[in-house]
Write an enzyme that holds these catalytic residues in place. Sequence first.
Site, mmCIF file in Angstrom:
data_model
loop_
_atom_site.group_PDB
_atom_site.id
_atom_site.type_symbol
_atom_site.label_atom_id
_atom_site.label_comp_id
_atom_site.label_asym_id
_atom_site.label_seq_id
_atom_site.Cartn_x
_atom_site.Cartn_y
_atom_site.Cartn_z
ATOM 1 N N ARG A 170 -2.728 -2.263 -3.255
ATOM 2 C CA ARG A 170 -3.915 -1.449 -3.012
ATOM 3 C C ARG A 170 -3.892 -0.281 -3.996
ATOM 4 O O ARG A 170 -2.923 0.492 -4.038
ATOM 5 C CB ARG A 170 -3.907 -0.901 -1.588
ATOM 6 C CG ARG A 170 -5.068 0.021 -1.371
ATOM 7 C CD ARG A 170 -4.985 0.720 -0.058
ATOM 8 N NE ARG A 170 -6.142 1.598 0.084
ATOM 9 C CZ ARG A 170 -6.089 2.801 0.628
ATOM 10 N NH1 ARG A 170 -4.955 3.273 1.108
ATOM 11 N NH2 ARG A 170 -7.167 3.532 0.729
ATOM 12 N N HIS A 172 -13.178 2.805 0.740
ATOM 13 C CA HIS A 172 -13.141 1.780 1.800
ATOM 14 C C HIS A 172 -13.826 0.481 1.339
ATOM 15 O O HIS A 172 -14.269 -0.310 2.165
ATOM 16 C CB HIS A 172 -13.877 2.237 3.080
ATOM 17 C CG HIS A 172 -13.205 3.328 3.842
ATOM 18 N ND1 HIS A 172 -13.924 4.274 4.538
ATOM 19 C CD2 HIS A 172 -11.908 3.612 4.059
ATOM 20 C CE1 HIS A 172 -13.098 5.107 5.137
ATOM 21 N NE2 HIS A 172 -11.854 4.725 4.853
ATOM 22 N N ARG A 179 -12.389 15.765 8.249
ATOM 23 C CA ARG A 179 -13.220 16.123 7.086
ATOM 24 C C ARG A 179 -14.642 16.470 7.523
ATOM 25 O O ARG A 179 -15.168 15.848 8.441
ATOM 26 C CB ARG A 179 -13.301 14.962 6.091
ATOM 27 C CG ARG A 179 -11.994 14.587 5.457
ATOM 28 C CD ARG A 179 -12.233 13.562 4.351
ATOM 29 N NE ARG A 179 -10.978 13.034 3.854
ATOM 30 C CZ ARG A 179 -10.665 11.727 3.884
ATOM 31 N NH1 ARG A 179 -11.505 10.842 4.361
ATOM 32 N NH2 ARG A 179 -9.510 11.336 3.416
ATOM 33 N N ASN A 184 0.866 -1.173 0.000
ATOM 34 C CA ASN A 184 0.000 0.000 0.000
ATOM 35 C C ASN A 184 0.907 1.229 0.000
ATOM 36 O O ASN A 184 1.503 1.568 1.020
ATOM 37 C CB ASN A 184 -0.880 -0.050 1.260
ATOM 38 C CG ASN A 184 -1.780 1.167 1.384
ATOM 39 O OD1 ASN A 184 -1.764 2.055 0.528
ATOM 40 N ND2 ASN A 184 -2.557 1.215 2.452
ATOM 41 N N GLU A 193 -8.073 -5.189 5.499
ATOM 42 C CA GLU A 193 -8.024 -4.915 4.059
ATOM 43 C C GLU A 193 -6.878 -5.671 3.391
ATOM 44 O O GLU A 193 -6.999 -6.138 2.264
ATOM 45 C CB GLU A 193 -7.888 -3.399 3.838
ATOM 46 C CG GLU A 193 -9.185 -2.668 4.182
ATOM 47 C CD GLU A 193 -9.003 -1.210 4.518
ATOM 48 O OE1 GLU A 193 -8.426 -0.921 5.593
ATOM 49 O OE2 GLU A 193 -9.433 -0.365 3.724
#
Length: 415
Positions: A98, A187, A248, A7, A393
């Site tokens: 990823r 996600h 955010r 990743n 993940e």
Amino acid sequence: MKILVLNCGSSSVKSQLIETDLESIETNSDRTLACGSVEKIGMTSSVVRYEPVGGEVFKDTPEILEHKVAIDRLLHLYADPTRGVIRSLADIEAVGHRIVHGGEKFSQSAAITPEILKQIEECVELAPLHNPHNIRGYRAAAELLPGVPHVAVFDTAFHQTMPDYAFMYGLPRILYKRHAIRRYGFHGTSHRYVSYRVAQLLNTSREKLRIITCHLGNGCSMAAIKFRRSIDTSMGFTPLEGLMMGTRTGDLDPAVILHIMAKEDLGLSEANALLNKHSGLYGVSGISNDMRELEESAREGDRHARLAIDMFCYRIKKYIARYAAVMNRLDVLVFTGGIGENSPRSARSVARSWTFWASSHRTRTERRHPPRQEDCISCVSGPCMVWVIPTNEELIIARDTVRLILTGDPRPTNR
Ligand code: ADP
């Protein structure tokens, strides 16, 4: 098979070496052998961290200026005669990458060929801050490990099953045609894993379940998963939409930002930073984006920390009700991510109120928290179960890589 999972971000490489095959996927017995990461690439002291499972952590701070050197460093740690978990690099049979954005081109993982790489490059304009680093990581790994298959696993792919009325925005349709403006969602690998895993734990098929998954980490998103397909998700064209997150805003009247830009004389990049870096839990509390710190401050009576947590939970509740409505029912609610897995107060208070609404059963949340690693935190007999499932993940990336290599199909077939 030993699969390297990579990743790559702008200044970091995170990796795991995972041993898996078709049988261990089926029995959930695949395992991580070691994890390694390099952060602060491009600085004079980059931070290398390597940890074989059950072994000692190794740390170093050399100067690493580029991703290829970082990956090479990690590969040599995995194959190190004293700390390593493989005899040589030849033991690595494939690499799973990823990739953040697959646009509308990828609804599942893909073995990387020159044609696939071209298509991933075409998605760069949708994720200019992420895909270029993912691609850089692939190129470096392909040079360092030539001759092994490389597989791309996309954050957006799982949500490609959304119907058009869920992914389109109420903008002139020409903008979708011209600039591919639509909801993509992110996600996806996490939502896919926890929905798969909860069905496995319930010994049932996802074809029968209506699941809402809540990934609550620094970034937060939810998904409505009806009969194994994502039919809606809270993040949109970018990860900014939906739930309130660490830094955010989440959902916001778009006119607010135009107004602030005019009033505060902000340029595009300042507005972008305001929405993505200075808002959310951090902006509202004025204290931190870290839920642990906010819970601590709220306990000590800080009302802004309390407000930030209340807003965070309130948004989640609203999305649960929306998604239960669009699915006509809810069988399982799953929490994952750093907050979803650990936070005894915030995410759990959402679960409590939800299960109270859905049934007269009390949840077990008051009796046992934090939960065990994978845990049903509601009464099993109620109409809606609430589970906590730690996400993984990297495991999904390794599994897709193995399935693609061995069967040509990355989709899980069993459940
Ligand atoms: P990322 O999205 O970067 O992968 P994580 O999934 O690790 O992030 O989630 C980070 C968030 O999880 C932070 O807000 C952190 O405070 C929160 N978190 C981690 N552990 C706990 C805990 N024990 N209690 C409450 N919040 C926690």
